[in-house]
Design an enzyme around this catalytic site. Structure first.
Site, PDB file in Angstrom:
ATOM      1  N   ASP A 165      12.614  26.131 -14.822  1.00  0.00           N
ATOM      2  CA  ASP A 165      13.979  26.161 -14.290  1.00  0.00           C
ATOM      3  C   ASP A 165      14.624  27.530 -14.523  1.00  0.00           C
ATOM      4  O   ASP A 165      13.984  28.457 -15.044  1.00  0.00           O
ATOM      5  CB  ASP A 165      14.753  25.018 -14.976  1.00  0.00           C
ATOM      6  CG  ASP A 165      15.769  24.365 -14.065  1.00  0.00           C
ATOM      7  OD1 ASP A 165      16.256  25.040 -13.148  1.00  0.00           O
ATOM      8  OD2 ASP A 165      16.088  23.188 -14.296  1.00  0.00           O
ATOM      9  N   ASP A 223      20.134  21.320  -6.321  1.00  0.00           N
ATOM     10  CA  ASP A 223      19.638  19.966  -6.589  1.00  0.00           C
ATOM     11  C   ASP A 223      20.027  18.981  -5.492  1.00  0.00           C
ATOM     12  O   ASP A 223      21.163  18.970  -5.015  1.00  0.00           O
ATOM     13  CB  ASP A 223      20.215  19.448  -7.911  1.00  0.00           C
ATOM     14  CG  ASP A 223      19.630  20.177  -9.111  1.00  0.00           C
ATOM     15  OD1 ASP A 223      18.924  21.184  -8.925  1.00  0.00           O
ATOM     16  OD2 ASP A 223      19.887  19.723 -10.238  1.00  0.00           O
TER      17      ASP A 223
HETATM   18  C1  GLA Z   1      18.211  21.721 -12.830  1.00  0.00           C
HETATM   19  C2  GLA Z   1      17.052  21.420 -11.899  1.00  0.00           C
HETATM   20  C3  GLA Z   1      16.880  19.915 -11.802  1.00  0.00           C
HETATM   21  C4  GLA Z   1      16.633  19.318 -13.167  1.00  0.00           C
HETATM   22  C5  GLA Z   1      17.745  19.704 -14.109  1.00  0.00           C
HETATM   23  C6  GLA Z   1      17.453  19.342 -15.548  1.00  0.00           C
HETATM   24  O1  GLA Z   1      19.424  21.281 -12.311  1.00  0.00           O
HETATM   25  O2  GLA Z   1      17.262  21.977 -10.642  1.00  0.00           O
HETATM   26  O3  GLA Z   1      15.799  19.585 -10.925  1.00  0.00           O
HETATM   27  O4  GLA Z   1      15.386  19.756 -13.653  1.00  0.00           O
HETATM   28  O5  GLA Z   1      17.993  21.109 -14.092  1.00  0.00           O
HETATM   29  O6  GLA Z   1      18.473  19.704 -16.429  1.00  0.00           O
END
Ligand code: GLA
Length: 399
Positions: A165, A223
């Site tokens: 990430d 997301d």
């Molecule tokens: C980010 C990523 C998500 C998830 C969260 C976890 O937002 O894009 O897919 O992994 O972190 O905290």
């Protein structure tokens, strides 16, 4: 909201066709990493950081993937997301599992996942801590500056996949941060699928799929959440990036929401069709211990999965985006093509698609409806009535 009367013009019922609809063996063969888009499960969309995310859950999900027939349908990775780690590294600076959630440790979990015939994935961030907001004034440790020891831990545990990430990145260039982890993973000598999760901020489609990073996939968007507007937004951002996807290197519009309850079955069917025609990762994001039959039917549609996993490895190209109607065409290895016709609007629409629009010259063609599982032959336009948010998906063989 059921789609009706898929073919109304110049298309007649056809007997079973030899369309080569079987699943490719790639999902289970020792293929080059990412030769086909990754399929599997990740807990994030169903649990986020809640306490229910723990080793019982992940083991139970692995068992369910087998018993529900999903492993046989090609779902191969079982991946844990953020919040698996302990708040602190150990005294030697190594990552450790959160002892409340994963008391048996990550090696034991990996062993269990492997024993059920899966590959095992973990999550970290190319920053000082991961994305989950600080709790008790502490964040979960990220990989920035710890790439070598973390990659070595992953390899020692038997990790096969890393989702990496972008949070708390200290504004260090993405290329530098992702290269450091890619090099560290390679240095372990263990093949580890590298899933860059940079949300499209620095156009990873331009750099993540080639050296020095050479990742197998990269997130193209922020997301997804479990509602139609979010799915639609993510789809639109990802569909125009088709020229960057190729075997070993895939655009990732985020994980599936199918089954989580925030969309209708019609919308979930569109979600799954669109992700498959875009050769996207198919990572189940729902708690399979509670899945309803309609959602399971979607995830088990082997004819749609076969489009996603097709060995030609081409992301579908959008040939129409007008008045809320999208037509996407994906060439397939056996010479046929998959087509999705999607109605993003809130009104039912009568849609006509000419053979020329989807790249067919003239003459007869044979069509398989991948949701109705019916065969047709015809030589004119495909005419379909699509309810709001619905799509039709076909596999078409013709010159
Ligand atoms: C980010 C990523 C998500 C998830 C969260 C976890 O937002 O894009 O897919 O992994 O972190 O905290």
């Amino acid at each position: 909201m059921k789609r009706v009367n898929p073919f109304v013009a110049k298309v007649t019922l056809f007997s079973v066709l030899c369309l080569g609809l079987s699943l490719p063996a790639a999902a289970s063969s020792p293929e080059r990493l990412g030769a086909v888009p990754q399929m599997g499960f990740n807990n994030w969309n169903s649990t986020h950081c809640r306490d229910e995310f723990n080793e019982q859950m992940i083991r139970g999900i692995a068992d369910k993937i087998v018993s529900l027939g999903l492993r046989d349908a090609g779902y191969r990775y079982v991946n844990v997301d953020d919040c698996w780690a302990n708040w602190q590294r150990d005294k030697n600076g190594k990552l450790q599992a959160n002892p409340k959630r994963f008391p048996s440790g990550m090696k034991a979990l990996a062993d269990y996942i492997h024993s059920r015939g899966f590959k095992f994935g973990v999550y970290s961030s190319a920053g000082t801590s991961t994305c989950e907001p600080l709790q008790e004034n502490r964040g979960f440790p990220g990989g920035l500056g710890h790439e070598k020891e973390d990659a070595a831990s992953f390899a020692a545990w038997g990790v096969d996949y890393l989702k990496y990430d972008n949070c708390n990145n200290q504004k260090i260039a993405a290329l530098q941060r992702y290269t450091a982890m890619a090099d560290a993973l390679r240095a372990t000598g263990r093949p580890i699928f590298f899933s860059v999760c940079e949300w499209g901020e620095n156009k990873p489609w331009l750099w993540a799929g080639k050296p020095p990073v050479d990742a197998q996939s990269w997130r193209t968007t922020g997301d997804i959440s479990d509602n139609y507007a979010s799915m639609l937004k993510v789809f639109k951002q990802n569909v125009v990036l088709d020229r960057y996807a190729r075997p070993g290197h895939w655009n990732d519009p985020d994980m599936l929401e199918v089954g989580n309850g925030g969309m209708t079955d019609v919308e979930y069917r569109s979600h799954f069709s669109l992700w498959s025609i875009m050769a996207s990762p198919l990572l189940i994001g729902t708690d399979l211990r509670k899945i309803k039959p309609a959602a399971l039917d979607i995830l088990l549609n082997k004819e749609v999965i076969a489009v996603d996993q097709d060995l030609l490895g081409v992301q579908g190209h959008q040939v129409r985006d007008a008045s809320g109607i999208h037509v996407i065409v994906k060439p397939l290895k056996d010479g046929s093509r998959a087509v999705v016709v999607f109605n993003e609007t809130d009104n039912a629409q009568d849609v006509s698609v000419t053979p020329a629009e989807i790249g067919l010259k003239a003459g007869r063609y044979e069509t398989r409806d991948l949701w109705l599982h019916s065969d047709h032959a015809g030589d004119g336009s495909i005419a379909v009535k699509l309810q709001p948010h619905a799509s039709a998906m076909y596999r078409i063989r013709g010159a």
